[in-house]
Write a protein that holds these residues in place. Structure first.
Motif, short mmCIF file in Angstrom:
data_model
loop_
_atom_site.label_atom_id
_atom_site.label_comp_id
_atom_site.label_asym_id
_atom_site.label_seq_id
_atom_site.Cartn_x
_atom_site.Cartn_y
_atom_site.Cartn_z
N TRP A 177 56.05 52.37 68.28
CA TRP A 177 56.19 52.38 66.81
C TRP A 177 57.57 51.86 66.43
O TRP A 177 57.71 51.05 65.49
N ALA A 178 58.60 52.29 67.14
CA ALA A 178 59.96 51.85 66.84
C ALA A 178 60.08 50.33 67.00
O ALA A 178 60.68 49.65 66.16
N LEU A 179 59.52 49.79 68.07
CA LEU A 179 59.59 48.35 68.28
C LEU A 179 58.80 47.59 67.22
O LEU A 179 59.23 46.53 66.75
N TRP A 180 57.66 48.12 66.83
CA TRP A 180 56.82 47.48 65.81
C TRP A 180 57.54 47.43 64.46
O TRP A 180 57.39 46.46 63.71
N GLN A 181 58.32 48.46 64.15
CA GLN A 181 59.02 48.54 62.87
C GLN A 181 60.40 47.89 62.91
O GLN A 181 61.12 47.93 61.92
N SER A 182 60.78 47.28 64.02
CA SER A 182 62.15 46.85 64.22
C SER A 182 62.43 45.48 63.61
O SER A 182 61.53 44.73 63.23
N LEU B 182 65.50 43.00 57.49
CA LEU B 182 66.65 43.79 57.91
C LEU B 182 66.92 44.92 56.92
O LEU B 182 67.27 46.05 57.31
N ARG B 183 66.74 44.65 55.62
CA ARG B 183 67.00 45.68 54.60
C ARG B 183 65.97 46.80 54.64
O ARG B 183 66.29 47.95 54.29
N THR B 184 64.75 46.51 55.04
CA THR B 184 63.69 47.52 54.98
C THR B 184 63.39 48.19 56.32
O THR B 184 62.75 49.23 56.35
N GLY C 205 67.63 54.29 63.12
CA GLY C 205 68.36 54.74 61.95
C GLY C 205 67.42 55.31 60.91
O GLY C 205 66.19 55.14 60.98
N GLY C 206 67.96 55.99 59.91
CA GLY C 206 67.16 56.52 58.81
C GLY C 206 66.05 57.42 59.29
O GLY C 206 66.25 58.32 60.12
N PRO C 207 64.80 57.19 58.81
CA PRO C 207 63.67 58.06 59.20
C PRO C 207 63.34 57.99 60.68
O PRO C 207 62.75 58.92 61.22
N ALA C 208 63.69 56.90 61.35
CA ALA C 208 63.38 56.78 62.77
C ALA C 208 64.13 57.81 63.60
O ALA C 208 63.63 58.27 64.64
#
Length: 434
Positions: free
Chosen positions: A319-324, A344-346, A374-377
């Motif tokens: 999931w982290a890689l998919w959202q990266s 990058l902003r989102t 970072g953030g919610p991750a």
């Protein structure tokens, strides 16, 4: 194909458009004197500018692509200013003090014809200087050919020359694999790759039809040799430039972090990260043990004295890689710099590829993945993904001692076994693996 043909053709088409401008006079119509050459010049120059940007950053190490892009933009601004000054000077020299329509047209068309010549020359020179695309280092090769001596020591070692820390088996996709009665493996120590001598299986004879190399680099079929025919087989294996390698099983994957004793002891006791760990800061996880050792100096750098092996779920990791988003702009992965900035902003996750390291912390040709949460991750990582934390500082220091004593074989055997991680194709595209 690379940017070379686009740079050449785009520059020549743009030059043709400028040359078309150069034939305008006081009787030229809007359609033939302005619209037509504008379309041709804009298409050609637009294509050449994109190819120029691609050529400028291709082959540049990922950590220096921002610098290369900045140099390109500076040179482009300087060239535009200098070129405009030259063209205006030429036009003014032709016009002189005569302000008649015919004289003005003659001055401007002269400068436009000069611009066309300069653009064509620049396109040709740029195409000649543009490096050719590098050929894939994973071109399939047979591991045995008739005529090779049975005692020929033809295997190659890469850089370090020591046995290695990754195990490659017949289950590893995309790798050239030699089968001796179904399986043989290499152990690679400093991140380099080496083939060990093939060990024989009594009673099995070599099949002259095999091995065969498939289009993906897999070996088809199997080979057996009797003990009296045991031989060292020539092998050449190189990992892809950007490949995720990790210690994983069917449900979890191990990543590494280094912290102060205060944070590490609280995390090990709680089974996840708790205060004084801060959820407000980006936290970086590394699947590569050796890269973590390079980053923390075997647990000797201030604030990184304790090395933790953090086991997390594969679903969370993916999931982290998919959202990266890559931490720097790569033209081949994003339509333009604005698209990269928007992602990058989102995106709550950053990824970057840094040179993998050997046991001596020397950089290798291939890359290792770093993931910044970072953030919610961070909350998902701490609250849902972590299934266990283990302090591996003693193991790290023991391997460091073996390296210091020159016992590289023993140090390599003590490394965690990291295998190529089977990424879904969509995620591999997001992070630029390959």
């Amino acid at each position: 194909m690379g940017p070379r043909p686009v740079l050449l053709v785009g520059g020549l088409v743009g030059a043709a458009g400028l040359l078309w401008f150069g034939f305008a006079d006081t009787s030229t119509t809007f359609l033939t004197g302005l619209l037509g050459p504008s379309l041709v010049a804009s298409i050609g120059i637009g294509a050449s500018v994109v190819a120029m940007g691609t050529a400028a950053v291709s082959g540049v190490p990922s950590e220096q692509t921002g610098l290369a892009s900045g140099v390109l933009n500076s040179v482009r601004q300087l060239g535009g200013s200098l070129g405009l000054a030259i063209l205006v000077t030429v036009a003014a020299g032709v016009i002189g003090t005569d302000t008649g329509r015919a004289t003005l047209a003659d001055g401007y068309t002269t400068s436009l014809r000069l611009a066309a010549g300069l653009l064509a020359a620049g396109a040709i020179v740029g195409a000649l200087m543009c490096p050719r695309p590098a050929r894939s280092r994973l071109r399939p090769r047979p591991l045995w050919r008739p005529g090779w001596s049975r005692r020929q020591r033809g295997y190659r070692t890469h850089q370090c020359g020591s046995p290695a820390g990754i195990e490659v088996s017949s289950q590893t996709p995309g790798m050239p694999i030699l089968w001796i009665a179904g399986r043989v493996s290499w152990r690679c120590g400093n991140g380099c790759w080496r083939a060990e001598p093939a060990r024989a299986v009594p009673g099995r004879r070599r099949d002259a039809r095999n091995p065969l190399v498939g289009s993906t680099g897999d070996i088809i079929g199997s080979v057996g040799v009797s003990r009296s025919e045991c031989q060292d087989l020539p092998v050449s294996v190189s990992p892809p430039m950007r490949q995720v390698r990790a210690d994983y099983d069917a449900a979890t994957v191990v990543v590494y972090q280094a912290y102060s004793a205060e944070i590490a002891e609280a995390a090990v006791a709680a089974g996840t990260f708790v205060a004084p760990f801060s959820r407000e800061r980006m936290t970086w996880i590394k699947p590569s043990f050796l890269w973590m050792m390079y980053r923390c100096g075997w647990g000797s750098k201030p604030g990184q004295e304790r090395v933790l092996a953090v086991t997390i779920t594969r679903s969370g990791f993916e999931w982290a890689l998919w959202q990266s988003c890559l931490s720097h702009y790569v033209p081949d992965m994003y339509s333009d710099q604005r698209a990269w900035m928007a992602r990058l902003r989102t995106s709550p996750v950053r990824v970057q590829w840094d040179p993998e390291r050997d046991l001596h912390h020397r950089p290798l040709a291939h890359r290792s993945l770093q993931v910044g949460l970072g953030g919610p991750a961070v909350g998902l990582y701490v609250d849902r993904w972590i299934t266990g934390i283990r302090d591996v500082t003693p193991e790290a220091r023991r391997i460091k001692g073996l390296v210091a004593d020159g016992k590289l074989d023993a140090a390599a055997r003590a490394l965690p076994v990291e295998r190529p991680y089977p990424l879904p194709a969509e995620i591999a595209r997001v992070i630029g693996a390959g």
